[in-house]
Design an enzyme around this catalytic site. Structure first.
Site, PDB file in Angstrom:
ATOM      1  N   HIS A 159       0.969  -1.226  -0.066  1.00  0.00           N
ATOM      2  CA  HIS A 159       0.006  -0.112  -0.071  1.00  0.00           C
ATOM      3  C   HIS A 159       0.797   1.315  -0.236  1.00  0.00           C
ATOM      4  O   HIS A 159       0.490   2.239  -0.648  1.00  0.00           O
ATOM      5  CB  HIS A 159      -0.762  -0.099   1.394  1.00  0.00           C
ATOM      6  CG  HIS A 159      -2.074  -0.840   1.338  1.00  0.00           C
ATOM      7  ND1 HIS A 159      -1.780  -1.962   2.145  1.00  0.00           N
ATOM      8  CD2 HIS A 159      -2.958  -1.247   0.795  1.00  0.00           C
ATOM      9  CE1 HIS A 159      -2.850  -2.626   2.270  1.00  0.00           C
ATOM     10  NE2 HIS A 159      -3.645  -2.302   1.219  1.00  0.00           N
ATOM     11  N   GLN A 215      -9.874  -6.772 -10.736  1.00  0.00           N
ATOM     12  CA  GLN A 215     -10.273  -5.528 -10.038  1.00  0.00           C
ATOM     13  C   GLN A 215      -9.803  -4.431 -11.087  1.00  0.00           C
ATOM     14  O   GLN A 215     -10.471  -3.464 -11.349  1.00  0.00           O
ATOM     15  CB  GLN A 215      -9.946  -5.273  -8.693  1.00  0.00           C
ATOM     16  CG  GLN A 215     -10.267  -4.032  -8.106  1.00  0.00           C
ATOM     17  CD  GLN A 215      -9.944  -4.189  -6.903  1.00  0.00           C
ATOM     18  OE1 GLN A 215     -10.814  -4.678  -5.793  1.00  0.00           O
ATOM     19  NE2 GLN A 215      -8.802  -3.677  -6.156  1.00  0.00           N
TER      20      GLN A 215
HETATM   21  O1  PAF Z   1      -8.619  -3.208  -3.307  1.00  0.00           O
HETATM   22  C1  PAF Z   1      -9.087  -2.972  -2.302  1.00  0.00           C
HETATM   23  O2  PAF Z   1      -8.513  -2.562  -1.401  1.00  0.00           O
HETATM   24  C2  PAF Z   1     -10.666  -2.541  -2.376  1.00  0.00           C
HETATM   25  O3  PAF Z   1     -11.212  -3.751  -3.447  1.00  0.00           O
HETATM   26  C3  PAF Z   1     -10.812  -1.219  -2.845  1.00  0.00           C
HETATM   27  C4  PAF Z   1     -10.477  -0.932  -4.251  1.00  0.00           C
HETATM   28  C5  PAF Z   1     -10.370  -0.347  -1.730  1.00  0.00           C
HETATM   29  C6  PAF Z   1     -12.499  -1.043  -2.879  1.00  0.00           C
HETATM   30  O4  PAF Z   1     -12.913  -1.285  -1.780  1.00  0.00           O
END
Ligand code: PAF
Length: 283
Positions: A33, A151
């Site tokens: 992150h 995603q």
């Molecule tokens: O990847 C994630 O942490 C989640 O799917 C996101 C993009 C923050 C959406 O809740």
């Protein structure tokens, strides 16, 4: 770093800002992150991050309740790195003040295959919350990790099809030294499971190598990998070689002719579901 919990305070902080770079997260931050936030800083100013565990993207039998919530530690980590200017950490009432009747439903192919098949509703939940977050933050760029490959593609398709003025940047998967892709869910692994977990990436490399050597067809390589996972005590959902551009299965000709490919896998180890992927190209 300013920490805001309401949309009103967020908008006050960002008034007049046209180059916002945004990193949406569900918290329990780790090095991957922080690395997304570093990339965001190279592409915009100010950097905004969000932390919100989005109930809408969890299935009824999934880990919403046990998903780690570590806001104080997360804030400390971000303060130390100094990449983020505003952290938006709304509670559920702020983001979902009433039942969410309008939802974004990703289309039949991308939204329904692979993760979409095994986690029905997941991409609807992700798309809906990302649209909400984009509408609150109004970023110019947003950063997503490639570990969640599908995603990333769903969010890109949503931005394209709704003409959202947000550029989506992809960050390479960040791995522990033994190859395990970093994930907040890794903390659920027991010591024995943690030792086994890097095998998933090893298997993806094995599938890639078989296809690179022209050694066997795609379906055989996928089936062999599924069998190895079973034999090692995993419970695999899929191992699938797909085209990078649309995640559909490549033809043998496409594989031979250098179509950009990705092998994706999802499998449960004990009670923890891990996903990973690896991009490659033959020739
Ligand atoms: O990847 C994630 O942490 C989640 O799917 C996101 C993009 C923050 C959406 O809740």
């Amino acid at each position: 770093m300013k920490v805001v919990h309401t949309i009103e305070d967020l908008r006050d902080q960002l008034r007049g800002q046209l180059r916002v770079a945004f990193v949406p997260t569900m918290g329990n931050l780790h090095a991957a992150h922080l690395s997304l936030m570093r990339l965001a800083r190279q592409h915009g100013d100010p950097v905004v991050a969000s932390i919100f565990v989005n109930r809408l993207q969890f299935g009824p039998n999934e880990d919403f309740d046990r998903y780690p919530r570590t806001l104080a530690e997360d804030i400390e980590k971000m303060e130390r790195e100094r990449d983020v200017y505003v952290l938006f950490a709304p509670d559920e009432r702020e983001l979902y003040p009433e039942p969410q009747n309008f939802r974004i439903q990703p289309g039949d192919n991308l939204g329904k295959i692979l993760e979409g098949e095994f986690r029905p509703g997941f991409f609807m939940g992700v798309s809906t919350v990302v649209m909400k977050l984009f509408s609150c933050v109004q970023p110019r760029v947003a950063v997503f990790g490639k570990k969640d490959y599908q995603q990333l593609m769903v969010v890109r398709a949503m931005c394209r099809q709704f003409q959202l003025p947000v550029e989506i940047l992809a960050h390479e998967t960040v791995r522990d030294p033994d190859g395990l892709a970093m994930s907040s869910r890794n903390r659920f692994l027991s010591a024995t499971e943690r030792a086994e977990a890097p095998q998933l990436y090893g298997l993806l490399q094995g599938v890639r190598d078989q296809l690179l050597q022209g050694d066997g067809v795609r379906e055989t390589a996928e089936a062999r990998a599924m069998q190895v996972l079973h034999d090692r005590g995993w419970n695999p959902d899929y191992v699938a070689v797909r085209r990078q551009r649309d995640l559909l299965p490549p033809t043998p000709d496409e594989i031979r002719n250098g179509e950009p490919l990705v092998v994706l896998a999802a499998a449960r180890l004990g009670t923890t579901r891990l996903i990973d992927n690896l991009e490659f190209q033959v020739s």
